[in-house]
Scaffold this motif. Structure first.
Motif, PDB file in Angstrom:
ATOM      1  N   PHE A  37       0.837  -1.211   0.000  1.00 18.97           N
ATOM      2  CA  PHE A  37       0.000   0.000   0.000  1.00 18.97           C
ATOM      3  C   PHE A  37       0.867   1.255   0.000  1.00 18.97           C
ATOM      4  CE2 PHE A  37      -2.548   3.167   2.451  1.00 18.97           C
ATOM      5  CZ  PHE A  37      -3.544   3.353   1.495  1.00 18.97           C
ATOM      6  N   ALA A  38       1.943   1.235   0.803  1.00 21.18           N
ATOM      7  CA  ALA A  38       2.822   2.404   0.868  1.00 21.18           C
ATOM      8  C   ALA A  38       3.528   2.634  -0.467  1.00 21.18           C
ATOM      9  CB  ALA A  38       3.855   2.205   1.981  1.00 21.18           C
ATOM     10  N   VAL A  39       4.016   1.550  -1.075  1.00 20.16           N
ATOM     11  CA  VAL A  39       4.694   1.680  -2.371  1.00 20.16           C
ATOM     12  C   VAL A  39       3.722   2.185  -3.430  1.00 20.16           C
ATOM     13  CG1 VAL A  39       5.822   0.385  -4.226  1.00 20.16           C
ATOM     14  CG2 VAL A  39       6.442  -0.055  -1.845  1.00 20.16           C
ATOM     15  N   ALA A  40       2.489   1.662  -3.406  1.00 19.85           N
ATOM     16  CA  ALA A  40       1.480   2.093  -4.379  1.00 19.85           C
ATOM     17  C   ALA A  40       1.156   3.574  -4.219  1.00 19.85           C
ATOM     18  CB  ALA A  40       0.221   1.246  -4.225  1.00 19.85           C
ATOM     19  N   ARG A  41       1.036   4.037  -2.994  1.00 20.04           N
ATOM     20  CA  ARG A  41       0.752   5.449  -2.742  1.00 20.04           C
ATOM     21  C   ARG A  41       1.883   6.339  -3.243  1.00 20.04           C
ATOM     22  NH1 ARG A  41      -3.240   7.467   0.775  1.00 20.04           N
ATOM     23  NH2 ARG A  41      -5.149   6.305   0.263  1.00 20.04           N
ATOM     24  N   LEU A  42       3.112   5.904  -2.972  1.00 22.89           N
ATOM     25  CA  LEU A  42       4.266   6.686  -3.425  1.00 22.89           C
ATOM     26  C   LEU A  42       4.345   6.730  -4.950  1.00 22.89           C
ATOM     27  CD1 LEU A  42       6.994   5.504  -0.885  1.00 22.89           C
ATOM     28  CD2 LEU A  42       5.901   7.754  -0.978  1.00 22.89           C
ATOM     29  N   ALA A  43       3.915   5.639  -5.591  1.00 25.52           N
ATOM     30  CA  ALA A  43       3.955   5.577  -7.048  1.00 25.52           C
ATOM     31  C   ALA A  43       2.724   6.204  -7.694  1.00 25.52           C
ATOM     32  CB  ALA A  43       4.086   4.128  -7.495  1.00 25.52           C
ATOM     33  N   GLY A  44       1.779   6.673  -6.864  1.00 26.77           N
ATOM     34  CA  GLY A  44       0.579   7.290  -7.382  1.00 26.77           C
ATOM     35  C   GLY A  44      -0.413   6.311  -7.972  1.00 26.77           C
ATOM     36  N   LEU A  45      -0.346   5.042  -7.534  1.00 23.69           N
ATOM     37  CA  LEU A  45      -1.249   4.020  -8.058  1.00 23.69           C
ATOM     38  C   LEU A  45      -2.476   3.887  -7.170  1.00 23.69           C
ATOM     39  CD1 LEU A  45       1.392   1.251  -8.906  1.00 23.69           C
ATOM     40  CD2 LEU A  45       0.375   2.927 -10.464  1.00 23.69           C
ATOM     41  N   ASP A  46      -3.606   3.606  -7.793  1.00 25.59           N
ATOM     42  CA  ASP A  46      -4.854   3.426  -7.056  1.00 25.59           C
ATOM     43  C   ASP A  46      -5.040   1.938  -6.761  1.00 25.59           C
ATOM     44  OD1 ASP A  46      -7.269   3.779  -5.849  1.00 25.59           O
ATOM     45  OD2 ASP A  46      -8.424   3.960  -7.707  1.00 25.59           O
ATOM     46  N   VAL A  47      -4.864   1.561  -5.517  1.00 24.50           N
ATOM     47  CA  VAL A  47      -4.960   0.164  -5.114  1.00 24.50           C
ATOM     48  C   VAL A  47      -6.105  -0.001  -4.126  1.00 24.50           C
ATOM     49  CG1 VAL A  47      -3.777  -1.733  -3.941  1.00 24.50           C
ATOM     50  CG2 VAL A  47      -2.495  -0.233  -5.458  1.00 24.50           C
ATOM     51  N   SER A  48      -6.941  -1.009  -4.343  1.00 29.22           N
ATOM     52  CA  SER A  48      -8.003  -1.328  -3.392  1.00 29.22           C
ATOM     53  C   SER A  48      -7.375  -2.043  -2.195  1.00 29.22           C
ATOM     54  CB  SER A  48      -9.070  -2.212  -4.048  1.00 29.22           C
ATOM     55  OG  SER A  48     -10.020  -2.635  -3.082  1.00 29.22           O
ATOM     56  N   PHE A  49      -7.199  -1.312  -1.117  1.00 28.37           N
ATOM     57  CA  PHE A  49      -6.489  -1.862   0.040  1.00 28.37           C
ATOM     58  C   PHE A  49      -7.191  -3.093   0.590  1.00 28.37           C
ATOM     59  CE2 PHE A  49      -5.547  -2.114   4.606  1.00 28.37           C
ATOM     60  CZ  PHE A  49      -4.158  -2.130   4.577  1.00 28.37           C
ATOM     61  N   HIS A  50      -8.504  -3.016   0.780  1.00 25.13           N
ATOM     62  CA  HIS A  50      -9.201  -4.137   1.400  1.00 25.13           C
ATOM     63  C   HIS A  50      -9.207  -5.357   0.484  1.00 25.13           C
ATOM     64  CE1 HIS A  50     -11.527  -5.844   4.631  1.00 25.13           C
ATOM     65  NE2 HIS A  50     -12.413  -6.307   3.768  1.00 25.13           N
TER      66      HIS A  50
END
Length: 371
Positions: free
Chosen positions: A98-111
């Motif tokens: 989740f942290a890597v996705a946020r830093l990369a600006g990617l939209d990831v469904s956390f749940h």
């Protein structure tokens, strides 16, 4: 008094670690970046809250009581501890991704990601339970210098770490005895930790050993779990079942020297050295040294031992502890290896300690073929 304080401190630390691990699993499952509620959080909180305080009291009860309710409670708590390990790392990976996705600006469904990772953790746990109950026969050939001609072509069975207690008991030992006898070994070696150390009917649990026979003997050395305290009650029960208990001694069998040193003596380098010196091995004849743990192989090699047999490591039992076991014991963590002129074989064991799971290691009985 100092021992009691140390025990209390250990219990407090362990319980705190378990609580924090459960808290991380709960927070990971219920976290929503959008702020929406995850259904059923109250029940999840109650269940995880109970499970977080289950293993410590279950373990304390297991050391005093043998009734069915305590055994069932301990088994549930022990199995859950294994599942918790996988869920904990699934939670850690979730936050990392989740942290890597946020830093990369990617939209990831956390749940959704947590659902997949937690699902994989549960599947890993289920396989671990299944795998821990599937005992393999591991076969290996050992070539020993100066092996007596009568021993060429003979076979020996090696079994260790059954950990009879609240998870596995006499019925498990009976199955292991049957599997060993199917192999028709010429000798049988039991490399310690037959018992887990929890409350158990010691003599009754050892009764299946009376059926364990081999033309050239059945031999046992004590492991650390027999030697947490006074090991005499365990050793008497094993000897009463017809097994030769080796305590810092050597027996001669058709020209082969078989030596046994229990865990407590083999773990201390100075004591181990003096014990082997007192046994007076004949370096010009092949010898087998039965101990429990991969401690001080250089001492056994210097004493002229041909082959040393161990258990203890469980090969870490399950990931990630299997990786840690490899770092601690390195080449001696599992299987056949060598130090100087001496060969060693470390078995991953037949049973389990704590969580009855295996992932990254297999329970086994080893059949050694001598040449």
């Amino acid at each position: 008094m100092r021992v009691q304080k140390g025990l209390i401190r250990l219990i407090v630390i362990l319980q705190a670690v378990l609580f924090l691990a459960h808290f991380l699993v709960y927070e990971t499952w219920t976290f929503s970046p959008a702020g929406s509620d995850v259904p059923g959080t109250l029940w999840i909180k109650l269940v995880l809250g109970f499970l977080s305080v289950s293993f410590v009291p279950a373990s304390l009860l297991a050391f005093r009581y043998t009734d069915a309710a305590v055994r069932a409670f301990y088994r549930i708590a022990a199995v859950w501890l294994g599942f918790l390990t996988f869920l904990f790392f699934a939670a850690v990976f979730s936050w990392m991704i989740f942290a890597v996705a946020r830093l990369a600006g990617l939209d990831v469904s956390f749940h959704r990601m947590v659902e997949w990772l937690f699902g994989a953790a549960v599947l890993a746990g289920l396989y671990g339970v299944f795998n821990a109950n599937w005992t393999r026969i591991t076969r290996t050939t050992v070539r020993l210098a100066n092996l007596p001609p009568t021993w060429r072509g003979r076979r020996a069975a090696l079994i260790s770490d059954l950990h009879l207690g609240h998870v596995r008991n006499g019925s498990f030992l009976r199955r292991m005895v049957a599997k060993i006898l199917q192999e028709e070994p010429d000798a049988i070696f039991i490399a310690g930790d037959l018992y887990d150390g929890t409350a158990i009917d010691i003599r009754r649990a050892a009764e299946p050993l009376s059926e364990l026979v081999a033309p050239h003997g059945v031999y046992f050395v004590a492991g650390n779990h027999e030697q947490f305290g006074d090991d005499s009650k365990y050793l008497h029960a094993i000897a009463a079942a017809g097994v030769r208990v080796l305590i810092n001694e050597k027996v001669e069998v058709d020209g082969l020297q078989i030596v046994g040193v229990p865990y407590r003596n083999a773990a201390q380098s100075g004591h181990f050295t003096s014990v082997l010196q007192g046994i007076r091995l004949d370096r010009n004849r092949a010898s087998i040294l039965l101990t429990h743990a991969p401690d001080h192989p250089e001492i056994a090699e210097a004493a002229g031992v041909s082959l040393q047999l161990w258990g203890h490591t469980h090969l870490g039992q399950f990931i990630p502890w299997s990786w840690m076991a490899r770092r601690i014991y390195r080449q001696f963590v599992y299987g056949l290896s060598r130090i100087g002129k001496m060969q060693v074989f470390t078995s991953s064991g037949a049973g389990t300690w704590g969580p009855p799971l295996r992932l990254g290691s297999n329970p086994e009985i080893v059949v050694l073929h001598f040449e």
